[in-house]
Enzyme design. Structure first.
Site, PDB file in Angstrom:
ATOM      1  N   ASP A   1     -12.625   6.481  -9.465  1.00  0.00           N
ATOM      2  CA  ASP A   1     -12.019   7.006 -10.837  1.00  0.00           C
ATOM      3  C   ASP A   1     -12.234   5.923 -11.789  1.00  0.00           C
ATOM      4  O   ASP A   1     -11.417   5.269 -12.411  1.00  0.00           O
ATOM      5  CB  ASP A   1     -10.394   6.709 -10.683  1.00  0.00           C
ATOM      6  CG  ASP A   1      -9.828   5.863  -9.914  1.00  0.00           C
ATOM      7  OD1 ASP A   1      -8.682   5.670  -9.929  1.00  0.00           O
ATOM      8  OD2 ASP A   1     -10.338   5.118  -9.357  1.00  0.00           O
TER       9      ASP A   1
ATOM     10  N   HIS B   1      -9.733  -5.059  -6.278  1.00  0.00           N
ATOM     11  CA  HIS B   1      -9.454  -4.000  -5.113  1.00  0.00           C
ATOM     12  C   HIS B   1     -10.691  -3.340  -4.894  1.00  0.00           C
ATOM     13  O   HIS B   1     -11.102  -3.372  -3.518  1.00  0.00           O
ATOM     14  CB  HIS B   1      -8.307  -3.291  -5.878  1.00  0.00           C
ATOM     15  CG  HIS B   1      -7.123  -3.571  -6.418  1.00  0.00           C
ATOM     16  ND1 HIS B   1      -6.032  -4.231  -5.467  1.00  0.00           N
ATOM     17  CD2 HIS B   1      -6.368  -3.666  -7.434  1.00  0.00           C
ATOM     18  CE1 HIS B   1      -5.157  -4.700  -6.144  1.00  0.00           C
ATOM     19  NE2 HIS B   1      -5.455  -4.353  -7.571  1.00  0.00           N
TER      20      HIS B   1
HETATM   21  O1  RIB Z   1      -4.306   0.140  -6.415  1.00  0.00           O
HETATM   22  C1  RIB Z   1      -5.536   0.040  -6.888  1.00  0.00           C
HETATM   23  C2  RIB Z   1      -6.440   1.066  -6.955  1.00  0.00           C
HETATM   24  O2  RIB Z   1      -6.005   1.655  -7.795  1.00  0.00           O
HETATM   25  C3  RIB Z   1      -7.857   0.743  -7.604  1.00  0.00           C
HETATM   26  O3  RIB Z   1      -8.780   1.532  -6.881  1.00  0.00           O
HETATM   27  C4  RIB Z   1      -7.583   0.865  -8.934  1.00  0.00           C
HETATM   28  O4  RIB Z   1      -9.114   1.513  -9.565  1.00  0.00           O
HETATM   29  C5  RIB Z   1      -6.841   2.085  -9.221  1.00  0.00           C
HETATM   30  O5  RIB Z   1      -7.555   3.425  -8.747  1.00  0.00           O
HETATM   31 CA    CA Z   2     -10.264   2.712  -8.306  1.00  0.00          CA
END
Ligand code: RIB
Ligand code: CA
Length: 299
Positions: A8, A231
Site C-alpha cells: 500500500d 516496518h
Molecule cells: O503497521 C505498519 C504497517 O502499516 C506498514 O506496512 C505501513 O506501511 C502500514 O501499511
Molecule cells: Ca505498508
C-alpha cells in the site's frame, strides 16, 4: 528468488521496494497494490514512479481493499510524503488475478511479500483453490503479538484494516511468516539516513530522501525522537534473506476477525512463524543495501 509484492505504497513500502530491487538475486515478478496507507490506485501510481526511478519495468496491478483514510499525517497526502514521482501505466489485470497467474506460471517458486492489508491475498485465495499449494512462502508485515498495537491496544494497522482477510491468509495452509511490531518497532533509522540517501544523489535515493522526512516528523511528534521504525523494509529484508531471524517460533496464532488482534494461542488450529528478533543490526543493513543498489545515475 521470484517475488510477488503486495503493498500500500506508503513511505515504508517505498523503502521495502528499494530493498527488493537492490538485491541482485531477487526477481520482482509483479506488484499488486491494496487500499491502506493510501488508495490502491494511488499506491500503484507511487509504485510505478519508484520503479521508473529505479530503471525497472515490472507489472503493477491495482487491487482492492478497505480504504479508511487517516494515514495522511503518516504517509502524506499521496502516500509518499507529497513527493511527485514519474508516471507509468498499470497492468490491466486486478492484483488478485496477477498473483494467481504468477503462482500458476511458477509453481513452487513464487514467494509472496505482503506489506499492506491482506485483502488481495484473500481475494486471490478465493479466486484459485490451488494458490496456497503453488506458493513457496508468504511473508506478512503485520500484527502485534506480545506488544501493543498501533491502531488499538491489541491491533496493528495492516491486520486491523481487513481482519477477515488476514484471518483467511493465516488459515490458508501456505507457509506464513509474520513480521510483527514486536520486531519492527525496534528496527530503526535515525535522521542520518536522510542525509546518506540525499548524498548518494541518484534519482531513486534522492526521491527517497525527499519522501521519508514526513515519516520522521510523525514519529518525532509521537515519541520525541527523530527516528523511524522500518516496518516494511524489515519484512522485505527477511523475505529475501538479508536479515536472519534469531527468534522465530512457529506459534498457534488467531486473528480476531472483529478487532484484528493477532492472538498467540497454542490451541489454535492456525499456525504461523512469528519473527521476534533478528541477528545483527537491521537498520544499517537495510540502508547499506539500498545505497548499494544498481540505480540509474542522474542524467
Ligand atoms: O503497521 C505498519 C504497517 O502499516 C506498514 O506496512 C505501513 O506501511 C502500514 O501499511
Ligand atoms: Ca505498508
Amino acid at each position: 528468488m521470484l517475488i510477488y509484492l503486495d503493498c500500500d505504497t506508503g513511505i515504508d513500502d517505498a523503502l521495502a521496494l528499494a530493498v527488493l530491487l537492490a538485491r541482485p538475486d531477487v526477481t520482482l515478478a509483479g506488484v499488486g497494490t491494496v487500499d491502506g496507507n493510501t488508495t490502491a490506485v494511488q499506491a500503484a501510481a507511487n509504485t510505478l514512479g519508484l520503479l521508473a526511478l529505479a530503471g525497472r519495468s515490472v507489472p503493477v496491478s491495482v487491487g482492492g481493499g478497505v480504504f479508511l483514510g487517516g494515514s495522511e499525517t503518516v504517509h502524506g497526502s499521496n502516500g509518499v510524503g507529497g513527493v511527485s514521482l514519474p508516471g507509468g501505466s498499470v497492468d490491466p489485470r486486478p492484483a488478485p488475478s496477477l498473483l494467481v497467474s504468477l503462482a500458476a506460471a511458477h509453481p513452487g517458486e513464487l514467494h509472496v511479500v505482503a506489506l499492506g492489508p491482506c485483502s488481495n491475498l484473500a481475494a486471490a485465495l478465493a479466486l484459485s483453490p490451488s494458490l496456497a499449494s503453488q506458493v513457496a512462502s508468504v511473508t506478512v508485515m503485520g500484527g502485534a503479538v506480545r506488544v501493543p498495537g498501533n491502531v488499538s491496544g491489541r491491533a496493528e494497522f495492516n491486520i486491523a484494516n481487513d481482519a477477515p482477510a488476514a484471518a483467511a491468509v493465516v488459515a490458508a495452509g501456505w507457509p506464513v511468516t509474520l513480521v510483527p511490531l514486536d520486531l519492527t518497532m525496534g528496527c530503526r533509522w535515525d535522521a542520518s539516513a536522510i542525509a546518506a540517501l540525499a548524498a548518494d544523489g541518484r534519482p531513486l535515493t534522492t526521491a527517497l530522501s525527499q519522501i521519508i522526512p514526513l515519516y520522521y516528523d510523525f514519529y518525532e511528534e509521537e515519541s520525541g525522537v527523530r527516528e523511524i521504525p522500518l516496518h516494511d523494509p524489515t519484512a522485505a529484508a527477511l523475505a529475501v534473506g538479508l536479515l536472519t531471524p534469531s527468534d522465530a517460533p512457529v506459534l498457534g496464532l488467531r486473528v480476531d476477525p472483529s478487532s484484528g488482534a493477532t492472538i498467540e494461542d497454542p490451541s489454535a488450529a492456525t499456525r504461523a512463524r512469528v519473527v521476534f528478533e533478528v541477528e545483527g543490526r537491521p537498520g544499517p543493513a537495510i540502508l547499506e543495501t539500498i545505497l548499494a543498489g544498481d540505480w540509474p545515475p542522474s542524467t
